[in-house]
Scaffold this active site. Structure first.
Site, short mmCIF file in Angstrom:
data_model
loop_
_atom_site.label_atom_id
_atom_site.label_comp_id
_atom_site.label_asym_id
_atom_site.label_seq_id
_atom_site.Cartn_x
_atom_site.Cartn_y
_atom_site.Cartn_z
N SER A 225 1.70 -9.88 -1.03
CA SER A 225 1.34 -8.46 -0.86
C SER A 225 1.67 -7.89 0.51
O SER A 225 1.89 -6.69 0.65
CB SER A 225 -0.14 -8.26 -1.17
OG SER A 225 -0.93 -9.11 -0.35
N LYS B 77 0.81 -1.23 0.00
CA LYS B 77 0.00 0.00 0.00
C LYS B 77 0.84 1.27 0.00
O LYS B 77 0.43 2.29 -0.54
CB LYS B 77 -0.95 -0.01 1.20
CG LYS B 77 -2.09 -1.00 1.01
CD LYS B 77 -3.24 -0.71 1.94
CE LYS B 77 -4.44 -1.56 1.60
NZ LYS B 77 -4.26 -2.99 1.96
N GLU C 269 -9.93 7.20 3.86
CA GLU C 269 -10.82 6.35 4.63
C GLU C 269 -10.12 5.01 4.79
O GLU C 269 -9.26 4.65 3.98
CB GLU C 269 -12.17 6.18 3.94
CG GLU C 269 -12.29 5.00 2.99
CD GLU C 269 -11.57 5.19 1.67
OE1 GLU C 269 -11.47 6.34 1.21
OE2 GLU C 269 -11.10 4.17 1.12
#
Ligand SMILES: *Cc1c(COP(=O)(O)O)cnc(C)c1O
Length: 392
Positions: free
Chosen positions: A377, A89, A111
């Site tokens: 990931s 991310k 968010e």
């Protein structure tokens, strides 16, 4: 065939920007500027320097020899778990915060559901000295206390969303409301390849560093610039989009996206959007969406918070419709089995999300000489409580 977004913001039949009138100026400002800024020399230098020195890129492409032996093929793990903050991310939040600075923004909103994107956003805001407000459902704030603590430690303000089910979609509504009220000084960092155009394309470009590196690393290791398979899990679809990106036009590479089947695809507790979904509109774009017959969004479920999303990014809806990528799924139980196997064979504790991609190795039946890249990931530290509970 072209799998990229077109001028109007569509991937085939999916994408676009279905937004309230009041948001049009903000989204237009982004759309008009993002490519120009991202591909400027000064942006590229700052982005690549931070990816190298702050995130720790390139992330290794690791030949997992014991796992390869187990499956009788060649499994390479793309180690996004080794990035700063423990997942892919951060590639996107660094890109967006640099873009926001160049647009003159001084305030960042985001968010978050499980808190992973909130932490990645709070991290880059601290790095850049920008004000950071993270909207989070009140229920999620209670469920994800460690990530709330991390965000606060990093200087972010965590604002509870107290409407509706008090989870991710309510937090999204609050963030959108904030952006409408603060159009001039605020940038809204979306955490996956979702949202109105240009977000899906912008996030895919920031994450595309994953496949850019895989290409170079395979060339170096095996003198071939592509694998036979790339496997990645799909929540919104950003790590998969990044891992697929530079192979989209090479039809020799089979792309496999793994969704969360939860307790079983048809159990009523699942997040397997491609099997259960129909075209619909969520977060400002047209895509595949889990919904009832009258169009109400269905509550998704997965043991992994990062895959617990009722839609997918429009790029994936198109890859599904065109057949360019295969969409499969793995249950909670299959993912947990994959977690314990990777721990035992490789000494790597994967995130629950990534374990869904690993679980597909059981069904893949790749040949002995084939090359399989699994995008790992994220790391599993955040899932330790679940692993302790499920460990025999
Ligand atoms: C958030 C997250 C995901 C799911 O998000 P995508 O946008 O689908 O990549 C997958 N793995 C990890 C480790 C995550 O934190």
């Amino acid at each position: 065939m072209n799998y990229q977004v077109n001028e109007k913001g569509y991937y085939g039949n999916f994408g676009g920007a279905y937004i309230p009138e009041m948001l049009v100026p903000n989204v237009e400002e982004l759309r008009e500027n993002y490519l120009k800024i991202i591909y400027s020399d000064s942006f590229q230098k700052e982005f690549n320097d931070l990816l190298r020195d702050y995130v720790g890129r390139p992330s290794p492409l690791y030949l997992a020899t014991r796992l390869s032996e187990h499956y009788q093929t060649n499994v390479y793990l793309k180690r996004e778990d080794l990035n700063h903050t423990g997942a892919h991310k951060i590639n996107n939040t660094i890109g967006q915060v640099l873009l926001a600075k160049r647009l003159g923004k001084t305030r960042i909103i985001a968010e978050t559901g499980a808190g992973q994107h909130g932490v990645a956003t709070a991290t880059v805001c601290a790095l850049m000295g920008l004000e950071c407000i993270v909207y989070m459902g009140e229920v999620d704030i209670q469920r994800q206390a460690p990530n709330v603590a991390r965000m606060k430690l990093l200087g972010a303000k965590v604002v509870p969303a107290t409407c509706g089910s008090k989870t991710l979609k309510d937090a999204t509504n609050e963030a959108i409301r904030d952006w409408i009220n603060n159009p001039v000084n605020t940038h809204y960092i979306i955490g996956s390849v979702v949202g109105p155009h240009p977000y899906p394309d912008m996030v895919a470009r920031f994450q595309s560093v994953i496949s850019e590196e895989i290409k170079m690393q395979l060339t170096e290791k095996i003198k071939r610039d592509h694998p036979d398979y790339v496997i990645a899990c799909v929540g919104g679809g950003s790590n998969a989009a990044g891992a697929f990106y530079h192979f989209l036009d090479n039809e020799k590479v089979k792309l496999i996206a793994v969704e969360a089947a939860g307790k079983g695809v048809y159990s009523g507790h699942s997040a397997a959007t491609m099997v259960l979904g129909k075209p619909g509109i969520i977060h400002g774009s047209k895509t595949m969406l889990m919904q009832t017959d009258d169009g109400q969004i269905t509550e998704p479920y997965s043991i992994s918070a990062g895959l617990d999303y009722p839609g997918v990014g429009p790029i994936h809806a198109n890859l599904f419709e065109t057949g360019r990528a295969a969409f499969v799924n793995a249950t909670d139980e299959e993912a947990l089995k994959a977690v314990f196997l990777l721990c035992k064979l490789e000494g790597i504790i994967p995130a629950l999300e990534s374990a869904h991609a690993l679980a597909h190795l059981e069904k893949l039946k790749a040949k002995k000489n084939e090359i399989v890249v699994v995008n790992l990931s994220g790391r599993g530290d955040k899932d330790l409580a679940t692993y302790i509970e499920k460990m025999q």
